[in-house]
Each structure stands twice: as C-alpha cells, then as structure tokens.
Design a protein around this motif. Sequence first.
Motif, PDB file in Angstrom:
ATOM      1  N   PHE A  95       0.847  -1.185   0.000  1.00  0.00           N
ATOM      2  CA  PHE A  95       0.000   0.000   0.000  1.00  0.00           C
ATOM      3  C   PHE A  95       0.885   1.238   0.000  1.00  0.00           C
ATOM      4  O   PHE A  95       1.770   1.386   0.846  1.00  0.00           O
ATOM      5  CB  PHE A  95      -0.923   0.015   1.218  1.00  0.00           C
ATOM      6  N   ASP A  96       0.631   2.140  -0.950  1.00  0.00           N
ATOM      7  CA  ASP A  96       1.380   3.385  -1.069  1.00  0.00           C
ATOM      8  C   ASP A  96       0.730   4.434  -0.172  1.00  0.00           C
ATOM      9  O   ASP A  96      -0.371   4.905  -0.454  1.00  0.00           O
ATOM     10  CB  ASP A  96       1.378   3.850  -2.525  1.00  0.00           C
ATOM     11  N   ALA A  97       1.422   4.796   0.915  1.00  0.00           N
ATOM     12  CA  ALA A  97       0.846   5.722   1.887  1.00  0.00           C
ATOM     13  C   ALA A  97       0.890   7.173   1.423  1.00  0.00           C
ATOM     14  O   ALA A  97       0.379   8.054   2.114  1.00  0.00           O
ATOM     15  CB  ALA A  97       1.583   5.599   3.224  1.00  0.00           C
ATOM     16  N   LEU A  98       1.480   7.441   0.277  1.00  0.00           N
ATOM     17  CA  LEU A  98       1.430   8.784  -0.292  1.00  0.00           C
ATOM     18  C   LEU A  98       0.308   8.912  -1.308  1.00  0.00           C
ATOM     19  O   LEU A  98      -0.478   9.845  -1.261  1.00  0.00           O
ATOM     20  CB  LEU A  98       2.771   9.122  -0.955  1.00  0.00           C
ATOM     21  N   ASP A  99       0.230   7.964  -2.242  1.00  0.00           N
ATOM     22  CA  ASP A  99      -0.764   8.049  -3.315  1.00  0.00           C
ATOM     23  C   ASP A  99      -2.039   7.272  -3.022  1.00  0.00           C
ATOM     24  O   ASP A  99      -3.017   7.386  -3.757  1.00  0.00           O
ATOM     25  CB  ASP A  99      -0.163   7.519  -4.627  1.00  0.00           C
ATOM     26  N   GLY A 100      -2.047   6.467  -1.963  1.00  0.00           N
ATOM     27  CA  GLY A 100      -3.255   5.744  -1.588  1.00  0.00           C
ATOM     28  C   GLY A 100      -3.636   4.633  -2.542  1.00  0.00           C
ATOM     29  O   GLY A 100      -4.807   4.295  -2.668  1.00  0.00           O
ATOM     30  N   ARG A 101      -2.674   4.021  -3.222  1.00  0.00           N
ATOM     31  CA  ARG A 101      -2.986   2.936  -4.144  1.00  0.00           C
ATOM     32  C   ARG A 101      -2.410   1.628  -3.628  1.00  0.00           C
ATOM     33  O   ARG A 101      -1.432   1.611  -2.873  1.00  0.00           O
ATOM     34  CB  ARG A 101      -2.443   3.221  -5.544  1.00  0.00           C
ATOM     35  N   THR A 102      -3.024   0.543  -4.025  1.00  0.00           N
ATOM     36  CA  THR A 102      -2.571  -0.777  -3.640  1.00  0.00           C
ATOM     37  C   THR A 102      -1.874  -1.422  -4.827  1.00  0.00           C
ATOM     38  O   THR A 102      -2.402  -1.435  -5.940  1.00  0.00           O
ATOM     39  CB  THR A 102      -3.754  -1.651  -3.182  1.00  0.00           C
ATOM     40  N   LEU A 103      -0.687  -1.949  -4.598  1.00  0.00           N
ATOM     41  CA  LEU A 103       0.128  -2.516  -5.670  1.00  0.00           C
ATOM     42  C   LEU A 103       0.173  -4.032  -5.542  1.00  0.00           C
ATOM     43  O   LEU A 103       0.444  -4.568  -4.462  1.00  0.00           O
ATOM     44  CB  LEU A 103       1.547  -1.949  -5.613  1.00  0.00           C
ATOM     45  N   PHE A 104      -0.079  -4.718  -6.667  1.00  0.00           N
ATOM     46  CA  PHE A 104      -0.029  -6.170  -6.717  1.00  0.00           C
ATOM     47  C   PHE A 104       0.979  -6.600  -7.771  1.00  0.00           C
ATOM     48  O   PHE A 104       1.441  -5.803  -8.584  1.00  0.00           O
ATOM     49  CB  PHE A 104      -1.396  -6.755  -7.085  1.00  0.00           C
ATOM     50  N   LEU A 105       1.273  -7.859  -7.767  1.00  0.00           N
ATOM     51  CA  LEU A 105       2.086  -8.433  -8.836  1.00  0.00           C
ATOM     52  C   LEU A 105       1.338  -8.268 -10.151  1.00  0.00           C
ATOM     53  O   LEU A 105       0.184  -8.664 -10.278  1.00  0.00           O
ATOM     54  CB  LEU A 105       2.339  -9.911  -8.548  1.00  0.00           C
ATOM     55  N   ALA A 106       1.987  -7.638 -11.145  1.00  0.00           N
ATOM     56  CA  ALA A 106       1.344  -7.398 -12.430  1.00  0.00           C
ATOM     57  C   ALA A 106       1.033  -8.723 -13.122  1.00  0.00           C
ATOM     58  O   ALA A 106       1.782  -9.695 -12.986  1.00  0.00           O
ATOM     59  CB  ALA A 106       2.244  -6.546 -13.324  1.00  0.00           C
ATOM     60  N   PRO A 107      -0.075  -8.796 -13.877  1.00  0.00           N
ATOM     61  CA  PRO A 107      -0.397 -10.042 -14.586  1.00  0.00           C
ATOM     62  C   PRO A 107       0.737 -10.533 -15.480  1.00  0.00           C
ATOM     63  O   PRO A 107       0.998 -11.734 -15.559  1.00  0.00           O
ATOM     64  CB  PRO A 107      -1.639  -9.665 -15.398  1.00  0.00           C
ATOM     65  N   SER A 108       1.422  -9.596 -16.146  1.00  0.00           N
ATOM     66  CA  SER A 108       2.503 -10.006 -17.040  1.00  0.00           C
ATOM     67  C   SER A 108       3.710 -10.539 -16.274  1.00  0.00           C
ATOM     68  O   SER A 108       4.596 -11.152 -16.869  1.00  0.00           O
ATOM     69  CB  SER A 108       2.928  -8.833 -17.920  1.00  0.00           C
ATOM     70  N   ALA A 109       3.766 -10.287 -14.951  1.00  0.00           N
ATOM     71  CA  ALA A 109       4.889 -10.776 -14.146  1.00  0.00           C
ATOM     72  C   ALA A 109       4.617 -12.151 -13.556  1.00  0.00           C
ATOM     73  O   ALA A 109       5.430 -12.657 -12.775  1.00  0.00           O
ATOM     74  CB  ALA A 109       5.178  -9.775 -13.022  1.00  0.00           C
ATOM     75  N   ARG A 110       3.503 -12.758 -13.931  1.00  0.00           N
ATOM     76  CA  ARG A 110       3.139 -14.050 -13.349  1.00  0.00           C
ATOM     77  C   ARG A 110       3.739 -15.229 -14.087  1.00  0.00           C
ATOM     78  O   ARG A 110       3.410 -16.379 -13.805  1.00  0.00           O
ATOM     79  CB  ARG A 110       1.611 -14.170 -13.295  1.00  0.00           C
ATOM     80  N   SER A 111       4.599 -14.951 -15.035  1.00  0.00           N
ATOM     81  CA  SER A 111       5.353 -16.021 -15.677  1.00  0.00           C
ATOM     82  C   SER A 111       6.773 -15.526 -15.898  1.00  0.00           C
ATOM     83  O   SER A 111       7.018 -14.329 -16.046  1.00  0.00           O
ATOM     84  CB  SER A 111       4.706 -16.441 -17.000  1.00  0.00           C
ATOM     85  N   LEU A 112       7.725 -16.450 -15.899  1.00  0.00           N
ATOM     86  CA  LEU A 112       9.130 -16.129 -16.057  1.00  0.00           C
ATOM     87  C   LEU A 112       9.754 -17.084 -17.065  1.00  0.00           C
ATOM     88  O   LEU A 112       9.251 -18.199 -17.278  1.00  0.00           O
ATOM     89  CB  LEU A 112       9.870 -16.263 -14.711  1.00  0.00           C
ATOM     90  N   CYS A 113      10.827 -16.617 -17.677  1.00  0.00           N
ATOM     91  CA  CYS A 113      11.616 -17.464 -18.571  1.00  0.00           C
ATOM     92  C   CYS A 113      10.755 -18.009 -19.702  1.00  0.00           C
ATOM     93  O   CYS A 113      10.662 -19.237 -19.903  1.00  0.00           O
ATOM     94  CB  CYS A 113      12.294 -18.598 -17.806  1.00  0.00           C
ATOM     95  N   ASP A 114      10.090 -17.095 -20.419  1.00  0.00           N
ATOM     96  CA  ASP A 114       9.259 -17.458 -21.563  1.00  0.00           C
ATOM     97  C   ASP A 114       8.159 -18.445 -21.194  1.00  0.00           C
ATOM     98  O   ASP A 114       7.805 -19.332 -21.975  1.00  0.00           O
ATOM     99  CB  ASP A 114      10.114 -18.026 -22.708  1.00  0.00           C
ATOM    100  N   GLY A 115       7.631 -18.280 -19.981  1.00  0.00           N
ATOM    101  CA  GLY A 115       6.503 -19.108 -19.560  1.00  0.00           C
ATOM    102  C   GLY A 115       6.884 -20.411 -18.911  1.00  0.00           C
ATOM    103  O   GLY A 115       5.994 -21.163 -18.486  1.00  0.00           O
ATOM    104  N   ARG A 116       8.188 -20.698 -18.808  1.00  0.00           N
ATOM    105  CA  ARG A 116       8.586 -21.975 -18.203  1.00  0.00           C
ATOM    106  C   ARG A 116       8.258 -22.008 -16.717  1.00  0.00           C
ATOM    107  O   ARG A 116       7.895 -23.050 -16.175  1.00  0.00           O
ATOM    108  CB  ARG A 116      10.079 -22.209 -18.427  1.00  0.00           C
ATOM    109  N   TRP A 117       8.397 -20.876 -16.035  1.00  0.00           N
ATOM    110  CA  TRP A 117       8.012 -20.757 -14.638  1.00  0.00           C
ATOM    111  C   TRP A 117       6.715 -19.968 -14.554  1.00  0.00           C
ATOM    112  O   TRP A 117       6.573 -18.921 -15.181  1.00  0.00           O
ATOM    113  CB  TRP A 117       9.081 -20.020 -13.830  1.00  0.00           C
TER     114      TRP A 117
END
Length: 714
Positions: A95-117
């Motif tokens: 949670f960003d206590a300055l801007d009041g936004r909640t940050l999550f793992l981006a959808p595009s970051a849910r795979s690694l190494c060309d989708g192997r992980w």
Amino acid sequence: MSALQVLRAWLGLLALSLGLACAQAAPPDYQDLYAHPERAMPMQQHWQMQPVSSSAPPWAEIFMFQIRFDPRLVDRLRWLSLNPDPDMALAPALFDALDGRTLFLAPSARSLCDGRWQVVRVESISNSSVNKVLQPATKVWLVQHKPGGTLEATTAYGRLDAQGHWAVPPLTCDGSTTNVVFSADALAYLRPDDAQPLPSDLQLDLVYAQPGLRDARGRWLAPVPPSDITTAHWMDYKKQIITPGSGGSGLIDPQGRMVIPFIFGDLPDATAQRRIHLCSNAGLRLLRDARTPRVCRWQRLQRSQGGEALRPVLDAASGRWGYQNARGQWAIAPQFHEARRFRHGYAVVAAPFADDWRPPGWQDAWPMVRQYWRMGRYWVAEALVRNPSTAGQWAIRYGLMNDAGQWLAPQAQLPLQITVPSPAGGRNGHYAQMLAAHLPALLGRQVEVTHLPDASVADYERLAAQGGNRQLLFTAMTLPRGGIPGLHQGPPIDTALRSLQPVTLVASQPMVLAIDSTQADALGIHSTDDLLAYARAHPGRLRVGTGEDGWIGQLALAQLLARSGVDLQRVVFPGRYPDSDVVTKAHAVELVLAPVNGVATAVRRGQLRVLGTTAYPAHPQSLDGITWPTLGAHALLAGLAVYDHFILWAAANSDPATNRELQQAIAQLLAKPEVQQQLQEIQAVGGGGSPESLLALEAQMREQWLRAQALTAP
C-alpha cells in the motif's frame, strides 16, 4: 408472436448474470502443491482499501493484516506491506501511503523465462533482508514446466517496481535465486528525501496510557480510549500479552466477590473515605521499565460493611491464603497468593491474573490499539485483536485510517461476469470467450462467461438496475438502445435499456451480399456493376432475402437502395438473417444479405458468389485468401458501410471509472497482433473505443435507422 419473442427478435443477445456468489480462493495446501504442481492454485483475487462508512466498523475486516518492516524507520516509510492471513482469499499487497494505491504483482509478471516458470500464489511481502533503502521482498510460489513434461514447485523471493513488474525476479532462468540482489528500479520503503510524515488534522492523544485519535473538534474516533482506569489498565496488561501464571492484585468484599479484578500491581489498602488508589503506566512505549511514567486516580468504592472479624490464614495443604472467622471456619476458601486484613469492608488480595475478566459491556470483537503511526497521508494502528483471521486467539494485527477519520477495509474485486443469453457457439459467445481468455492478464481479475438463452424481461430489467461493477451485458443489440418506434416493437423495457452505462465496442462484422451461383450465370450478374445494370433494366425483378425488421440486414438493404436508386424486392425471413438454403435449395430469392458465417459454407461449396460486402473500402474482407469487393467502393454506393456491432454495456449503478478501466484493457487486448489475426480470420474489425465514441455510434445508428425505415417497408 409473444412479447418475449418480439423482444428477442429485435434485442438479440443481451447479457445477464444471475449468480452473485463470491468466488473465494481455497486455502492453500502446500504439501499438495509440492506433490502435484500441475494443480496450480489460481492467483488470488485483487482488492483495494475502501473507507468503512458504518458507525460500527467491521473490526475483523480492518484489523486483519500482518506487516513486516523495521519499526525504527516507521515515520519515514512510504510503502506498507499488507499480508492477510494465509486462509484469507486475498493476496498480499503493498500500500502506497502517499498516493493511496494498492500494488499487486502485475499479470505479465506471473510467468518467467518465456513461460517456463508460472507464479501460482503470492505468499507474502516482507523486508526479508534489510538494506539502506528497505526494498520489500515478495515471496511467491512457482511451478516450473521442465523439459520432458515434468513439473516442479518451489518458493522464492523477488523485488517489484512501482508497476508490479519484477525489478529483481525471484529466480534466474538457470534456477538460481536472487534473494540478496538489489535494484535501483525496485521499490523502497523509505519516502523520497527522507521527508517527515505529512501533517494531519487528527491528533494522537492518551487516556490512562491508551492511545486514541481526535478530530479537529476534539471528538474521539473509534475505537475510543476507555474512560475508567480499571479498563485501561486491563487493556494495557492484555496488550503486553500476559503469559499464563502471571499474578495481580485486586479487591474483594466479605463474601469473596471480586470488586476490583486481579489485574493491578501492589494495591494500597482502602482508605477511610472508602476510596482506593489505582495506578497504570502512562506513555506510548510498550516496553515498561522503572522510568515509565505512571498515572493514578482515586476510585470511590460502594459502601460495604463487615469483614473486620475475618482474618487471613495460610492453608498449609494448598499453600493458598483464605479467610477464617472467629471459630476457625473458612469463610472465604483458600485461593489467594497473598491476603491482607479487611478495612472498611474490603480486602486487598493477590491472585492469578484475571484473564477471563472483561469490563462491563466489553465485546471481544473490539480491538485494543497498542500504538498509532503516521505514514505519509495515513495512520497505521497496531492492535491486539481476536477475530477469524487470528483463529480465535489474541494476536497483533494492523489497520489503516485516512485523514478523514475513516477506517479502510479491503474490498475484493469479484470475478467479472459476462453472460450471453444464447447457447454456446454463436458469434456473441465467441467474442465473450475471447475476452475471458485475455482480460484476466490485463485486469488481474477473473472473468467468467455464462450462457443464458431463456432470460425473461424481468431478468433484463434487474440486470440493468442492479448489475454493479461485476456484471456486463454482451450483446449484438441493434442500436439505438430501445429501438426505433414503429420499427422495433418490443416489450416496454426501453427505460431500463437506456439507463445502461456504455463500456466499449468490442468488434464489428459487415454484411455480405451474395447471389445464387446458378442465377448469377443465368442472369449474367458477376459484379456490382452487373447487379445495378440488371436491376435498372428489370425493376423489382430481383429478390433479396433479409432477416426480420430491426435486424442489420434491413439497414444494409436500405443503404443499398438509397444510394443506387434501383428497385429490389425485399423478402423477409424469420430470424436475424436467412439461411443459405433458402437461396441454394428452395430458390426463394436470388440474393441474400447475411453475415460472413451465414454464407461461408455455401461460398466454399460454390453455391453462392459474393458480389460485395458492407465493409469500409479501406478494410475489405476475405475468405480463404480471396479478397471480396466492398459495395462502398463503387461510385454509386460511395459511403455505404453497415456493420453488426458486438458491444459491452454495464448496469446503471456501475462505476464509470471502473467501466473506463475495462474499456482501456479491451483496447489493449484488441491491439495484440494475435487477436487482430483472430479477428481477421472471421472477417471482423476490432473496436475498443471510448464510452463516448460508443454513444456517438449509437446516435449515428439512430439516424441511419430513421432513414431506412421508410425505404424497406415490405
């Protein structure tokens, strides 16, 4: 035709969602994941911190987080790590206590190494290794697709940037971990320039060492500190999480009843004025020592008599103190660690800490705030709580308050539901499934598609009024909503339809003008020029099959007649467009106006020939590598362009900002090369425009229908 049948005839495929059950993520089973990594747990729902407006806040929803950071630097923090209990259906977040936004793992970051992980779960966000900028570490569960088809599960730590992408991935593609790696792009907890927390109209204050917040008018915000010293001292001891066996002093009457609970230190005897001096620790420090200041007050006692004839006696058998009368009989059974003589109807005794004692009117759902911290534009409260997230045990949890004095609770983003009221397999279902396949990666939110072919008028009206931000209408509804009076004769639900909020145009498909191949050869009609020449020479001779009034084929024929000036006979067939059999087998007409999917099979068989489409000349359609001519490219038909539109609408009570966010995600989806190729294969053009452009399209369609109404009357 019944009212409902008429509704379907011109309304087409309206979307509706009837199920409102919240899809909760199942508690994780780590052993099962290790044993069967192919059973990857779905990514938990995203959520946002939302103000709680209730006068009785749901404390179990507010104080449900565990946070991990260096408390010595709390007044310089910007990002707050919020870690719900593992059994909650909420993923950890920052949670960003300055801007009041909640940050999550981006959808595009849910795979690694060309989708192997693949990341299958966010486990926690913490400060696992402290450096000078306190970069948060995000712990995730991953599943690896190894060569040969085998799978493997593991956990690792990485660091995120401000967009939720990996600044430091959890592991490298060779399998090595990156736990100790830092990055200039990764988030830091520290605020820029080590700035002090921002000022607030709320003020931190104490009552008997219990912290609370006051607003600008001096009013206490909930939870309000206790007004009596006994409750305050009990809370202070509870917040130290007293270990079993701890003792305390209290006050009893001659009947042995508790008057002051056994929660104080060494109490003085009651005075002649029947008062007792009660003292508690003061200050905000949780760790007490000899330098800790104390606050005391005299508490008046109710009148009590007797007890002077009783004397404290140590029971040799139990090692406990009790009280005997003059005859040596136990008047108060041995049970105390210490006991003093009665004075003025009361006696000070020592006994085990009264863990089961509660102040009058106390509710265990209430939090006991240990301390408040100022973070950016927010207040963070640490409290001792007992709620479902603590399995019914007292535990330390954290809550968040904004400067308006509102507690913030996590609000989960429920799955987005797109319901198509038609059997699976149609064009609307095809586009809905396309959205469901791509939108979760862009929204970080599940998307569900439901087919409901038998929706009633009441169902349509209910969705239009109550769909909220979870439900969408996916429809090939003829624009404008509600239809044209005298042309679209449906049941009276125009008000509900016109209350819908625009989201975006998903895709558009032109109509195809095709001729019976046998008739084409016999009449010498092989092009648009041939068609127009024959129609002029033989007015009313050529018959064109279209769907019922109100469907897009009627509009396409109206534009063709208006621009060409020729006379073609319209033959109306039930449904949205005629089946190709009415041309190729029944020979009921020579020409047909239908969408691509309605003529493709007959064209491939050579039974129908395409004379042109109603597409824009700049976007000609093709089939099997053969580009079809566009009617609008002919000089006499310039400007002719008619499309069947596939549209998303939201309910009247939906949030326009949420609808725009969805529209922007769909625009990104439609810009993907693979999606554009998919649309091209079905002769469709992607939309994705703003809600305002959808309303402009609706106004344009209204004008086109008004002009077409008189031209195509059978």
